[in-house]
Design an enzyme around this catalytic site. Structure first.
Site, short mmCIF file in Angstrom:
data_model
loop_
_atom_site.label_atom_id
_atom_site.label_comp_id
_atom_site.label_asym_id
_atom_site.label_seq_id
_atom_site.Cartn_x
_atom_site.Cartn_y
_atom_site.Cartn_z
CG ASN A 1 -1.77 1.21 1.39
OD1 ASN A 1 -2.44 1.59 0.42
ND2 ASN A 1 -1.80 1.82 2.56
CG HIS B 1 -0.52 6.22 4.74
ND1 HIS B 1 -1.90 6.22 4.80
CD2 HIS B 1 -0.11 7.07 5.71
CE1 HIS B 1 -2.30 7.04 5.75
NE2 HIS B 1 -1.23 7.57 6.33
CG ASP C 1 -2.88 3.68 6.95
OD1 ASP C 1 -2.94 3.09 5.86
OD2 ASP C 1 -3.70 4.55 7.31
CB SER D 1 5.40 5.32 3.94
OG SER D 1 5.79 6.43 4.74
#
Ligand code: GAR
Length: 209
Positions: free
Chosen positions: A107, A109, A145, A136
């Site tokens: 992912n 973020h 997260d 990040s």
């Protein structure tokens, strides 16, 4: 070559950066499908324009998060992905979903994690008086997260910044680091081992947040 599935909810500018890098021959793999939980996501048009198969799984049509996630798993697994990419996919995922793709789901973020998990990261960085902010890329774990980070980019926060101006500066960097993260993963250079990210076999523990 390796199969990549990208999940989106919105504009899909990060997805586009990854598509462009795949098209340039810089990533060893192909994008098998782009899946959106929102039927109106602009990213669907971008993917179609690039000739990529798209699917919509509208979360509002499911009774619970668990049932939505089970259906999403079924759709994703049709494409036998080596890597699942969350590119602005704005859904909280169930533990079963996260576990299924453990070590092969990443992912991006918009903050220098572990700072500012969750929403409104740019506004929060400005209000805190931070001098730098950023983005990040991390492996997805059950903590929202909170998974291990393996690449970050930082940008300066300016005195006059609005959240929108800062978001734009960060997004430009997202478009640089996310394709690199995907490239490294698909080459087997970055791997999650016992919950710790490794780069070329070297543990990143203590090197990135
Ligand atoms: C990006 O800024 C991404 O970092 C963020 O949403 C935006 C999506 O833009 N993701 C999150 O906030 C995840 N919690 P895009 O659709 O143009 O790539």
């Amino acid at each position: 070559s390796g199969s990549i599935v990208i999940l989106i909810s919105g504009s899909g500018s990060n997805m586009q950066a990854i598509i462009d890098t795949v098209d340039a021959g810089e990533i060893s793999g192909h994008i098998s499908a782009v899946i959106s939980n929102r039927p109106d996501a602009f990213g669907l048009e971008r993917a179609q324009a690039a000739g990529i198969h798209t699917e919509v799984l509208d979360h509002t049509e499911f009774k619970s998060r668990e049932i939505f996630d089970l259906n999403l798993i079924r759709k994703i697994d049709d494409f036998e992905p080596d890597l699942v990419i969350l590119a602005g996919f704005m859904r909280i995922l169930t533990p079963d979903f996260v576990r299924r793709y453990s070590g092969r789901m990443i992912n991006i973020h918009p903050s220098l994690l572990p700072k500012y998990q969750g929403l409104h990261t740019h506004k929060r960085a400005i209000e805190a008086g931070d001098k730098e902010h950023g983005a990040s890329v991390h492996f997805v774990t059950e903590e929202l997260d909170g998974g291990p980070v393996f690449i970050q980019a930082s940008v300066p926060v300016k005195e006059s910044d609005t959240p929108e101006a800062l978001a734009k500066r960060v997004l430009t960097q997202e478009h640089k680091i996310f394709p690199i993260a995907v490239k490294w993963f698909m080459e087997g250079r970055v791997q999650l081992e016992n919950g710790i990210p490794h780069m070329d076999g070297v543990s990143l523990e203590g090197r990135v947040p």
